[in-house]
Design a protein around this motif. Sequence first.
Motif, PDB file in Angstrom:
ATOM      1  N   PRO A   1     -20.590   0.731  -1.808  1.00  0.00           N
ATOM      2  CA  PRO A   1     -20.299   2.127  -2.130  1.00  0.00           C
ATOM      3  C   PRO A   1     -18.981   2.273  -2.891  1.00  0.00           C
ATOM      4  O   PRO A   1     -18.204   1.329  -3.004  1.00  0.00           O
ATOM      5  N   ARG A   2     -18.748   3.499  -3.374  1.00  0.00           N
ATOM      6  CA  ARG A   2     -17.487   3.845  -4.028  1.00  0.00           C
ATOM      7  C   ARG A   2     -17.041   5.222  -3.544  1.00  0.00           C
ATOM      8  O   ARG A   2     -17.778   5.932  -2.891  1.00  0.00           O
ATOM      9  N   GLY A   3     -15.820   5.587  -3.944  1.00  0.00           N
ATOM     10  CA  GLY A   3     -15.323   6.921  -3.660  1.00  0.00           C
ATOM     11  C   GLY A   3     -14.421   6.992  -2.446  1.00  0.00           C
ATOM     12  O   GLY A   3     -14.538   6.200  -1.514  1.00  0.00           O
ATOM     13  N   THR A   4     -13.518   7.973  -2.457  1.00  0.00           N
ATOM     14  CA  THR A   4     -12.552   8.150  -1.362  1.00  0.00           C
ATOM     15  C   THR A   4     -12.671   9.535  -0.723  1.00  0.00           C
ATOM     16  O   THR A   4     -11.757   9.976  -0.050  1.00  0.00           O
ATOM     17  N   CYS A   5     -13.799  10.198  -0.936  1.00  0.00           N
ATOM     18  CA  CYS A   5     -13.995  11.526  -0.350  1.00  0.00           C
ATOM     19  C   CYS A   5     -14.652  11.374   1.013  1.00  0.00           C
ATOM     20  O   CYS A   5     -15.836  11.663   1.204  1.00  0.00           O
ATOM     21  N   PHE A   6     -13.872  10.891   1.998  1.00  0.00           N
ATOM     22  CA  PHE A   6     -14.408  10.722   3.340  1.00  0.00           C
ATOM     23  C   PHE A   6     -13.347  11.098   4.370  1.00  0.00           C
ATOM     24  O   PHE A   6     -12.172  11.276   4.054  1.00  0.00           O
ATOM     25  N   TYR A   7     -13.786  11.223   5.623  1.00  0.00           N
ATOM     26  CA  TYR A   7     -12.953  11.832   6.664  1.00  0.00           C
ATOM     27  C   TYR A   7     -11.754  10.982   7.080  1.00  0.00           C
ATOM     28  O   TYR A   7     -10.705  11.523   7.436  1.00  0.00           O
ATOM     29  N   GLU A   8     -11.874   9.687   7.051  1.00  0.00           N
ATOM     30  CA  GLU A   8     -10.855   8.811   7.633  1.00  0.00           C
ATOM     31  C   GLU A   8      -9.459   9.136   7.102  1.00  0.00           C
ATOM     32  O   GLU A   8      -9.270   9.377   5.916  1.00  0.00           O
ATOM     33  N   GLY A   9      -8.480   9.161   8.000  1.00  0.00           N
ATOM     34  CA  GLY A   9      -7.109   9.451   7.613  1.00  0.00           C
ATOM     35  C   GLY A   9      -6.706  10.896   7.828  1.00  0.00           C
ATOM     36  O   GLY A   9      -5.569  11.277   7.541  1.00  0.00           O
ATOM     37  N   VAL A  10      -7.620  11.729   8.337  1.00  0.00           N
ATOM     38  CA  VAL A  10      -7.336  13.138   8.595  1.00  0.00           C
ATOM     39  C   VAL A  10      -6.844  13.318  10.025  1.00  0.00           C
ATOM     40  O   VAL A  10      -7.365  12.691  10.954  1.00  0.00           O
ATOM     41  N   ASP A  11      -5.852  14.159  10.226  1.00  0.00           N
ATOM     42  CA  ASP A  11      -5.365  14.492  11.568  1.00  0.00           C
ATOM     43  C   ASP A  11      -6.463  15.264  12.296  1.00  0.00           C
ATOM     44  O   ASP A  11      -6.942  16.289  11.804  1.00  0.00           O
ATOM     45  N   PRO A  12      -6.885  14.824  13.492  1.00  0.00           N
ATOM     46  CA  PRO A  12      -7.978  15.502  14.202  1.00  0.00           C
ATOM     47  C   PRO A  12      -7.666  16.936  14.604  1.00  0.00           C
ATOM     48  O   PRO A  12      -8.575  17.700  14.925  1.00  0.00           O
ATOM     49  N   GLU A  13      -6.392  17.328  14.586  1.00  0.00           N
ATOM     50  CA  GLU A  13      -6.029  18.710  14.918  1.00  0.00           C
ATOM     51  C   GLU A  13      -5.966  19.589  13.670  1.00  0.00           C
ATOM     52  O   GLU A  13      -5.851  20.816  13.776  1.00  0.00           O
ATOM     53  N   GLN A  14      -6.044  18.990  12.493  1.00  0.00           N
ATOM     54  CA  GLN A  14      -5.859  19.711  11.239  1.00  0.00           C
ATOM     55  C   GLN A  14      -7.113  20.506  10.855  1.00  0.00           C
ATOM     56  O   GLN A  14      -8.231  20.028  11.003  1.00  0.00           O
ATOM     57  N   PRO A  15      -6.950  21.738  10.354  1.00  0.00           N
ATOM     58  CA  PRO A  15      -8.117  22.461   9.843  1.00  0.00           C
ATOM     59  C   PRO A  15      -8.703  21.737   8.634  1.00  0.00           C
ATOM     60  O   PRO A  15      -7.970  21.142   7.829  1.00  0.00           O
TER      61      PRO A  15
ATOM     62  N   GLN B   1       0.821  -1.210   0.000  1.00  0.00           N
ATOM     63  CA  GLN B   1       0.000   0.000   0.000  1.00  0.00           C
ATOM     64  C   GLN B   1       0.857   1.264   0.000  1.00  0.00           C
ATOM     65  O   GLN B   1       0.340   2.371   0.155  1.00  0.00           O
ATOM     66  N   SER B   2       2.153   1.094  -0.213  1.00  0.00           N
ATOM     67  CA  SER B   2       3.053   2.242  -0.237  1.00  0.00           C
ATOM     68  C   SER B   2       2.679   3.178  -1.391  1.00  0.00           C
ATOM     69  O   SER B   2       2.461   2.744  -2.520  1.00  0.00           O
ATOM     70  N   GLY B   3       2.597   4.477  -1.096  1.00  0.00           N
ATOM     71  CA  GLY B   3       2.274   5.460  -2.119  1.00  0.00           C
ATOM     72  C   GLY B   3       0.798   5.737  -2.278  1.00  0.00           C
ATOM     73  O   GLY B   3       0.414   6.655  -3.015  1.00  0.00           O
ATOM     74  N   LEU B   4      -0.056   4.962  -1.608  1.00  0.00           N
ATOM     75  CA  LEU B   4      -1.496   5.181  -1.698  1.00  0.00           C
ATOM     76  C   LEU B   4      -1.930   6.206  -0.657  1.00  0.00           C
ATOM     77  O   LEU B   4      -1.255   6.414   0.351  1.00  0.00           O
ATOM     78  N   THR B   5      -3.069   6.841  -0.885  1.00  0.00           N
ATOM     79  CA  THR B   5      -3.576   7.817   0.067  1.00  0.00           C
ATOM     80  C   THR B   5      -4.145   7.110   1.291  1.00  0.00           C
ATOM     81  O   THR B   5      -4.441   5.907   1.250  1.00  0.00           O
ATOM     82  N   ALA B   6      -4.317   7.869   2.367  1.00  0.00           N
ATOM     83  CA  ALA B   6      -4.901   7.297   3.584  1.00  0.00           C
ATOM     84  C   ALA B   6      -6.298   6.758   3.311  1.00  0.00           C
ATOM     85  O   ALA B   6      -6.699   5.718   3.846  1.00  0.00           O
ATOM     86  N   ALA B   7      -7.062   7.459   2.460  1.00  0.00           N
ATOM     87  CA  ALA B   7      -8.415   7.010   2.133  1.00  0.00           C
ATOM     88  C   ALA B   7      -8.379   5.693   1.361  1.00  0.00           C
ATOM     89  O   ALA B   7      -9.182   4.792   1.610  1.00  0.00           O
ATOM     90  N   GLN B   8      -7.454   5.566   0.410  1.00  0.00           N
ATOM     91  CA  GLN B   8      -7.334   4.309  -0.347  1.00  0.00           C
ATOM     92  C   GLN B   8      -6.948   3.155   0.569  1.00  0.00           C
ATOM     93  O   GLN B   8      -7.486   2.055   0.458  1.00  0.00           O
ATOM     94  N   LYS B   9      -6.028   3.403   1.485  1.00  0.00           N
ATOM     95  CA  LYS B   9      -5.620   2.346   2.411  1.00  0.00           C
ATOM     96  C   LYS B   9      -6.788   1.916   3.289  1.00  0.00           C
ATOM     97  O   LYS B   9      -6.980   0.723   3.545  1.00  0.00           O
ATOM     98  N   ALA B  10      -7.577   2.893   3.739  1.00  0.00           N
ATOM     99  CA  ALA B  10      -8.715   2.577   4.594  1.00  0.00           C
ATOM    100  C   ALA B  10      -9.735   1.706   3.881  1.00  0.00           C
ATOM    101  O   ALA B  10     -10.435   0.910   4.505  1.00  0.00           O
ATOM    102  N   LEU B  11      -9.815   1.847   2.554  1.00  0.00           N
ATOM    103  CA  LEU B  11     -10.763   1.058   1.774  1.00  0.00           C
ATOM    104  C   LEU B  11     -10.198  -0.291   1.340  1.00  0.00           C
ATOM    105  O   LEU B  11     -10.885  -1.074   0.695  1.00  0.00           O
ATOM    106  N   GLY B  12      -8.930  -0.553   1.685  1.00  0.00           N
ATOM    107  CA  GLY B  12      -8.338  -1.849   1.357  1.00  0.00           C
ATOM    108  C   GLY B  12      -7.642  -1.909   0.011  1.00  0.00           C
ATOM    109  O   GLY B  12      -7.279  -2.999  -0.456  1.00  0.00           O
ATOM    110  N   PHE B  13      -7.410  -0.775  -0.648  1.00  0.00           N
ATOM    111  CA  PHE B  13      -6.705  -0.792  -1.929  1.00  0.00           C
ATOM    112  C   PHE B  13      -5.249  -1.198  -1.709  1.00  0.00           C
ATOM    113  O   PHE B  13      -4.646  -0.876  -0.679  1.00  0.00           O
TER     114      PHE B  13
END
Length: 318
Positions: free
Chosen positions: A179-193, A56-68
């Motif tokens: 479902p599809r798509g990677t536009c979701f919250y998971e993988g975001v730093d909770p302190e980040q704007p 999963q190296s190089g994939l986004t946090a959202a892609q990793k969360a979805l199992g890509f």
Amino acid sequence: MTRLIYKDRPVELSPGETVLEALERAGVDAPSSCRAGNCQTCLHRAIEGAPPPESQSGLTAAQKALGFFLPCVCRPTEPLTIVPPDDAGARLEATVRAIEPLSHDVVRLRIETTPFPYRPGQFIELIADEDLRRHYSLASHPEEDPFLEMHIRLHPNGRMSRRLMVDMKPGHRLHVAGPRGTCFYEGVDPEQPLALIGAGTGLAPLYGVLRDALRQGHRGEIRLYHGARDSKGLYLTEELQTLAQTRDNVRYIAAALDPNAPFGGDIAALALAEEKPRLTQTAYFLCGGENLVRRLKRDLFMAGASMKAIRSDVFSPA
């Protein structure tokens, strides 16, 4: 020998063999190019089991969360069940529970179906008939709502619009897939704007992401921008204003096109001006028509935002 299932088909996986090599030996049409984990041409998704981190190296946090993962460099150490990256999942029967107006040309459709995992902000395929199917983003939350909620714009000559306005009533049966798509919250730093920017029914996935961020205890500031052609196109306004008043870290900025308003009411220009002081720290979610999302991506990047910090959901006309 590690067990590998492709869709519902067992595939023999020899010791030391990559998933891509096993798929090719089994006669599966699995696209590939560099075979070194760089180009992502061979991308697949694990729906059961955990791919090894190196795949999963190089994939986004959202892609990793979805199992890509990347089959060309994946040598699994536990059983995996995998599907192609665009596999929408099985069709499920659903029942219409409510169709309610949100504005003069937007309705809220709520349907009930067999529970299936999704993340707020993803989209599903709504299937009214074999030749009438559309993709809609989810505004609902799986842990808070017993239904799937979509915000659907009614087009005067649209086939799905006519079906919604004329034929569909509570109790009507249809099907969904996803479902599809990677536009979701998971993988975001909770302190980040967070900056959630959209227009029209692009509010639907942003509303889902906002609810999910708050439910997960997001502590950074959340700025929700919603644009429309005119004031009639702004919806959920009172609810979002109330939310901003009761949550210290939430701001709600709405704008309708108006030559007398700041930036002419152009939500993209307004958001860019507001975001300039904190471009490098913020995670962005962009939802709406292709022209809006493409413009925002370009302008945010040129102003200093990282492309890795931008997630988007582009709405394309049927």
